[in-house]
Write a protein that holds these residues in place. Structure first.
Motif, short mmCIF file in Angstrom:
data_model
loop_
_atom_site.label_atom_id
_atom_site.label_comp_id
_atom_site.label_asym_id
_atom_site.label_seq_id
_atom_site.Cartn_x
_atom_site.Cartn_y
_atom_site.Cartn_z
N GLY A 118 -11.38 6.06 -4.04
CA GLY A 118 -10.65 7.83 -4.40
C GLY A 118 -9.38 7.72 -5.48
O GLY A 118 -8.86 6.49 -4.49
N PRO A 119 -8.82 8.24 -5.11
CA PRO A 119 -7.15 8.17 -6.74
C PRO A 119 -6.74 8.09 -6.17
O PRO A 119 -4.99 7.32 -6.50
N ASN A 120 -6.22 7.97 -4.80
CA ASN A 120 -5.42 7.74 -3.50
C ASN A 120 -5.10 6.75 -2.65
O ASN A 120 -4.34 6.92 -1.59
N SER A 121 -6.24 6.52 -2.70
CA SER A 121 -6.85 5.18 -1.55
C SER A 121 -5.81 3.67 -1.93
O SER A 121 -5.57 3.55 -2.26
N GLY A 122 -6.11 3.36 -0.28
CA GLY A 122 -5.53 2.72 -0.63
C GLY A 122 -4.28 2.08 0.17
O GLY A 122 -3.84 2.98 0.93
N TRP A 123 -4.23 0.96 0.41
CA TRP A 123 -2.33 0.63 0.93
C TRP A 123 -1.06 0.13 -0.44
O TRP A 123 -1.28 -0.18 -0.89
N ARG A 124 0.38 1.17 0.04
CA ARG A 124 1.33 0.83 -0.02
C ARG A 124 2.37 0.77 0.44
O ARG A 124 1.81 0.87 1.84
N VAL A 125 3.28 0.66 -0.08
CA VAL A 125 4.77 0.41 0.33
C VAL A 125 5.47 1.63 0.49
O VAL A 125 5.71 2.36 -0.41
N PRO A 126 6.40 1.34 1.31
CA PRO A 126 7.75 3.18 1.34
C PRO A 126 8.04 2.08 -0.19
O PRO A 126 8.99 1.05 0.01
N ALA A 127 9.32 3.34 -0.40
CA ALA A 127 9.81 3.25 -1.58
C ALA A 127 11.35 1.72 -1.25
O ALA A 127 11.81 0.83 -2.19
N THR A 128 11.58 1.87 0.10
CA THR A 128 12.84 0.99 0.51
C THR A 128 12.61 0.20 0.35
O THR A 128 13.07 -1.05 -0.06
N ASP A 129 11.68 -0.19 0.60
CA ASP A 129 11.01 -1.44 1.39
C ASP A 129 10.42 -2.36 -0.29
O ASP A 129 11.12 -3.55 -0.51
N TYR A 130 10.05 -1.55 -1.09
CA TYR A 130 9.86 -1.95 -2.02
C TYR A 130 11.26 -2.97 -2.96
O TYR A 130 11.28 -3.29 -3.58
#
Length: 198
Positions: A118-130
C-alpha cells in the motif's frame, strides 16, 4: 473517502484457509467487517477462524495460493509465513529538512517501514520523535525492517533444536529457549492455547 481505501473481502465464510501464524488449515467461521459511521463500505475486514482471535487477510492463504507457492517454493515456505519489510523515505511535511545531519539520509525525508504494498502502509514516527533524535529513529527503522529476517533465523534455530535436541550445544540452549519464547509471543500461541482450553 475514495473507494480505493475501502476493504474488500478476500475470503468468504466456510472457505478453507491456511492460517499462517498457527500453521493449520481451518474453515472461516465469520467474515467480520469493521465499519465507520457514514461510510458505505468497511474500512477493514478480519476473519474469525475459530482460533481465539481475528485474523487479517495477510495472515491467511487460500488453497490456490498454497498450491501455487508449493510449486514455486517446495523447499522453503519462509516467504509465505514471514513478510518482507523495507525502509522507505517519506517527505517531511513539517519542515524542509534544512539542518538534517544524519549521514546517508536524503534531507527533507524521514524513514518509514513499508510492511505491505500500500502507498502509505507500514510504521512511521511522529514528527516530534524524529526531530528529537533523528539518528536513533533511523537506527530503529533499520532494525524494524530487518525483524522478519531475524525472526526467520529464530524460527530456523527453534526448528533445528526441536528436530535435533541432542545436537544443541549447552551454551546455545539459552539462545534456543529465547528463540522459542519470541516465537510464542509473536504467534500468541499461549493465548490461543488458553482460549481454546476455556
Amino acid at each position: 473517502m475514495g473507494s480505493s481505501v475501502m476493504a474488500k473481502a478476500l475470503f468468504h465464510k466456510s472457505q478453507r484457509v491456511y492460517v499462517k501464524p498457527v500453521g493449520t488449515w481451518v474453515p472461516i467461521e465469520r467474515v467480520v467487517p469493521h465499519w465507520v459511521k457514514g461510510v458505505d463500505e468497511p474500512l477493514r475486514i478480519t476473519y474469525d477462524c475459530g482460533l481465539g482471535r481475528l485474523f487479517h487477510a495477510h495472515e491467511l492463504a487460500s488453497e490456490e495460493t498454497m498450491h501455487r507457492m508449493d510449486r514455486c517454493q517446495e523447499d522453503d515456505d519462509d516467504d509465505m509465513l514471514i513478510e518482507q519489510w523495507r525502509v522507505v523515505r517519506r517527505l517531511m511535511k513539517w519542515r524542509s529538512g534544512d539542518g538534517q545531519v544524519v549521514l546517508g539520509v536524503t534531507p527533507g525525508t524521514y524513514p518509514a517501514v513499508a510492511t505491505d504494498d500500500g502507498p502509505n502502509s507500514g510504521w512511521r514516527v511522529p514528527a516530534t520523535d524524529y526531530d528529537r533524535d533523528p539518528a536513533r529513529i533511523e537506527h530503529q527503522a533499520r532494525m524494524i525492517a530487518h525483524t522478519p529476517d531475524l525472526f526467520r533465523l529464530a524460527r530456523k534455530v527453534s526448528e533445528f533444536a526441536s528436530a535435533h535436541p541432542d545436537d544443541v550445544p549447552a551454551e546455545l540452549r539459552p539462545v534456543v529457549q529465547r528463540c522459542a519464547k519470541i516465537l510464542r509471543a509473536v504467534y500468541r500461541l499461549e493465548e490461543d492455547t488458553a482460549a481454546a482450553a476455556e
